[in-house]
Motif scaffolding. Structure first.
Motif, PDB file in Angstrom:
ATOM      1  N   THR A 183       0.832  -1.212   0.000  1.00  0.00           N
ATOM      2  CA  THR A 183       0.000   0.000   0.000  1.00  0.00           C
ATOM      3  C   THR A 183       0.865   1.260   0.000  1.00  0.00           C
ATOM      4  OG1 THR A 183      -0.135   0.051   2.427  1.00  0.00           O
ATOM      5  CG2 THR A 183      -1.859  -1.160   1.254  1.00  0.00           C
ATOM      6  N   SER A 214      -1.806  -3.088  -7.342  1.00  0.00           N
ATOM      7  CA  SER A 214      -3.141  -2.482  -7.402  1.00  0.00           C
ATOM      8  C   SER A 214      -3.634  -1.924  -6.073  1.00  0.00           C
ATOM      9  CB  SER A 214      -4.151  -3.507  -7.936  1.00  0.00           C
ATOM     10  OG  SER A 214      -4.157  -4.660  -7.117  1.00  0.00           O
ATOM     11  N   PHE A 215      -3.001  -2.313  -4.942  1.00  0.00           N
ATOM     12  CA  PHE A 215      -3.433  -1.786  -3.649  1.00  0.00           C
ATOM     13  C   PHE A 215      -2.655  -0.519  -3.240  1.00  0.00           C
ATOM     14  CE2 PHE A 215      -4.758  -6.245  -3.256  1.00  0.00           C
ATOM     15  CZ  PHE A 215      -6.073  -6.072  -2.844  1.00  0.00           C
ATOM     16  N   GLN A 233      -1.389   2.939  -2.378  1.00  0.00           N
ATOM     17  CA  GLN A 233      -2.002   4.234  -2.067  1.00  0.00           C
ATOM     18  C   GLN A 233      -0.978   5.372  -2.088  1.00  0.00           C
ATOM     19  OE1 GLN A 233      -4.231   4.011   1.627  1.00  0.00           O
ATOM     20  NE2 GLN A 233      -4.858   1.906   1.180  1.00  0.00           N
ATOM     21  N   ARG A 258      -5.383   2.640  -9.249  1.00  0.00           N
ATOM     22  CA  ARG A 258      -6.593   3.445  -9.066  1.00  0.00           C
ATOM     23  C   ARG A 258      -6.876   3.814  -7.625  1.00  0.00           C
ATOM     24  NH1 ARG A 258     -10.747   1.602 -13.861  1.00  0.00           N
ATOM     25  NH2 ARG A 258      -9.136   1.435 -15.470  1.00  0.00           N
ATOM     26  N   LYS A 259      -6.154   3.189  -6.680  1.00  0.00           N
ATOM     27  CA  LYS A 259      -6.326   3.558  -5.273  1.00  0.00           C
ATOM     28  C   LYS A 259      -5.293   4.584  -4.820  1.00  0.00           C
ATOM     29  CE  LYS A 259      -8.468  -0.815  -3.900  1.00  0.00           C
ATOM     30  NZ  LYS A 259      -8.445  -1.956  -2.956  1.00  0.00           N
ATOM     31  N   CYS A 281      -8.604   9.064  -7.189  1.00  0.00           N
ATOM     32  CA  CYS A 281      -8.475   9.193  -5.736  1.00  0.00           C
ATOM     33  C   CYS A 281      -7.310  10.102  -5.336  1.00  0.00           C
ATOM     34  CB  CYS A 281      -8.280   7.820  -5.092  1.00  0.00           C
ATOM     35  SG  CYS A 281      -9.703   6.726  -5.231  1.00  0.00           S
TER      36      CYS A 281
END
Length: 596
Positions: free
Chosen positions: A138, A159-160, A162, A183-184, A208
């Protein structure tokens, strides 16, 4: 803007660290777990690729259990799998570093959620391709190292993710379009690299994003229209690139945007009136571009704006007529070097409680302005104008002034009128018609806060005064005046001095040997005077010197034969009586060597 960037980094670090207590809670709520042998081997693989560690962090990586809390920067989940590796150089000590490369072994830490290796300065080489296997990540922060090559496109598989910060490295090539798959992503910082090409169109999916920083690269093309779709964005910094075209109108729909920097690009067009819609805007810098037209009156609606920098563009008259209630939070304004002919400082600027006023090159005329709230001012730049008259009452009640720049005007006054505030650190009066003696500003009452004086290219006469101990001067430029006499040996008291310019005066006598005690000196210019004797060998003690000029004096004898003096260009010693030795012709005979 720099302060806000710093704050945003602190918030980033806090957000990263905020993950850690949760991980600790997981490990302490159950029986301690011994770390996985595979994970331990992966960490030791990283350690093996670090050939020098002055942070001493990795010295704690001993023993069988990497999850026991003793391995610095390592945390584990309840199953004994490493989920956090956070190695960050302490901000308080910039001399610490790690030297080595990133080991691909870290790519096998399959439960890793947080990877921070930041500020280590000398970790080089590429990001291993198998970092794309860290699919639980993340937070990935690899900033302020010396990583090289291209940014791996495989990072788009995380994908996770942030937080992604790869800032302050040496990455080249284009920004991988695959990063649009993240996308996060809440924070992206790829600043301070050498990335080229456009901002990828695939980034339109990063809805986001709250912080977006691509500054200090070589990016080209337009600012994409889709930036206006980043509805949660608070921070955008695209400064110091090669972006062109106009600011997309969609960007002025970003009602959460707090900080916007597009400075040092090649942007054109006007600033539309819609800028007044950015109701959260606190800081905006559009400097060093090619904007034209008028500054829109709608900026008066920006209730939170505290910093406005529109310098070095082609904005033209008239300035907007802003009421006393407009821009109520404004603290700093910079309109320098546009196509403005202000004549006088507008009342809405004079009457505000500002800390920084920068109106250089705005065709101001007449006497110095009287500010309604002089006690709030910390920095004033009114250089490159047509200001005239006295300075005697200008500093009244300026109790917080730190930086003053009035250079390149037509001011004519005696230095004895210059009664500056005690806390001032920088005075720049070069290229005026200032006269009088240096002893008026350099004496035993000179503030210990004063770090820079530039009074070059004026009409100052008299001699160079004696220097007392306790001064903090780093810059002293008195060049191009009518100063006579000698350089006092007490100049050695200026132990913090980094730049000394005495050129184009009428200084006589020899260069004092005590000058060699100024070990922090980086720039020395004694050219075009009447100095005699030798260049003292004591100057070899100044090892940090990058520039020196002894040109056009009456010096004789051997140039100090050591770096950097023997590798400066010959022009640094030209037009003297008989200087010899590298880089000049060899010395011949004892008489010449002795400088007689």
């Amino acid at each position: 803007m720099q302060i806000l960037i710093w704050v945003s980094r602190v918030l980033l670090i806090c957000s990263i660290l905020g993950v850690f207590p949760f991980s600790l809670a997981q490990t302490t709520s159950q029986a301690p777990a011994v770390c996985s042998e595979a994970d331990r081997a992966a960490l030791l693989g990283f350690k093996a690729k670090i050939v020098k560690d002055t942070t001493d962090s990795l010295s704690s990586w001993i023993g069988r259990d990497c999850c026991g809390g003793d391995w610095e920067g390592v945390q584990c989940n309840s199953a004994g799998r490493v989920n956090t590796l956070a190695l960050q150089r302490p901000e308080r000590d910039s001399s610490l570093y790690m030297k080595g490369t990133l080991s691909p072994s870290l790519g096998s830490l399959q439960f890793l959620e947080v990877l921070v290796i930041s500020g280590m300065k000398l970790i080089t080489g590429p990001i291993p391709e198998n970092f794309s296997n860290l699919t639980r990540l993340t937070q990935l922060v690899l900033e302020d190292n010396s990583l090289q090559g291209n940014i791996p496109s495989g990072l788009g598989r995380l994908s996770f993710l942030q937080t992604l910060s790869l800032a302050g490295n040496r990455f080249r090539g284009v920004v991988p379009p695959s990063l649009g798959n993240l996308r996060k992503l809440v924070l992206m910082n790829l600043g301070r690299n050498s990335l080229t090409g456009p901002i990828p169109s695939s980034f339109k999916t990063l809805l986001c994003l709250q912080s977006f920083d691509l500054s200090f690269n070589l990016l080209s093309g337009f600012i994409p229209e889709f930036v206006g779709q980043f509805r949660n964005i608070t921070f955008i910094d695209l400064s110091n690139n090669q972006l062109s075209g106009q600011i997309p109108v969609s960007m002025f729909n970003l009602v959460t945007l707090s900080d916007l920097s597009l400075s040092h690009n090649q942007l054109t067009g006007i600033i539309p009136d819609q800028i007044g819609n950015l109701k959260s805007l606190a800081s905006v810098s559009l400097s060093h571009n090619k904007f034209i037209g008028h500054i829109p009156p709608s900026i008066s609606r920006l209730q939170n704006l505290w910093s406005l920098n529109l310098s070095r563009n082609w904005f033209s008259d008239p300035l907007p007529d802003i009421s006393s209630r407009g821009i109520p939070s404004l603290l700093s304004i910079d309109l320098s070097f546009n196509n403005l002919s202000l004549g006088t400082v507008p009342n809405w600027i004079k009457d505000k409680q500002l800390s920084d006023v920068n109106l250089a090159g705005c065709k101001l005329r007449g006497a110095l302005p009287k500010f309604t709230r002089p006690d709030s001012l910390s920095s004033i730049d009114l250089s490159n104008n047509f200001l005239t008259g006295s300075i005697s009452t200008f500093f009244t009640n300026m109790t917080n002034l730190q930086n003053l720049k009035l250079s390149n005007n037509q001011m004519k006054f005696d230095l004895c009128e210059l009664i500056v505030p005690d806390g001032i650190s920088s005075i720049d009066l070069h290229s005026n018609q200032v006269f009088g003696s240096l002893s008026s500003i350099l004496n035993n009452r000179t503030s210990s806060f004063l770090e820079a004086i530039d009074v070059s290219n004026n009409l100052i006469s008299g001699t160079i005064p004696e220097f007392t101990e306790g001064l903090s001067l780093k810059v002293l430029n008195i060049g191009s005046n009518k100063i006579a006499g000698h350089i006092p040996s007490s100049i050695s008291n200026l132990i913090e001095l980094e730049r000394l310019v005495i050129s184009r005066n009428q200084i006589t006598d020899t260069i004092p040997t005590s000058l060699g005690q100024l070990v922090k000196l980086q720039w020395l210019d004694l050219s075009i005077n009447k100095l005699t004797g030798k260049i003292p060998t004591s100057l070899l003690g100044i090892r940090s010197l990058r520039h020196a000029s002894f040109r056009a004096n009456r010096l004789c004898g051997e140039i100090p034969q050591g770096r950097p003096y023997n590798i400066f260009p010959a022009s640094a010693y030209a037009h003297n009586l008989c200087l010899c030795g590298k880089p000049m012709p060899p010395c011949r005979g004892k008489k010449q060597e002795m400088g007689q």
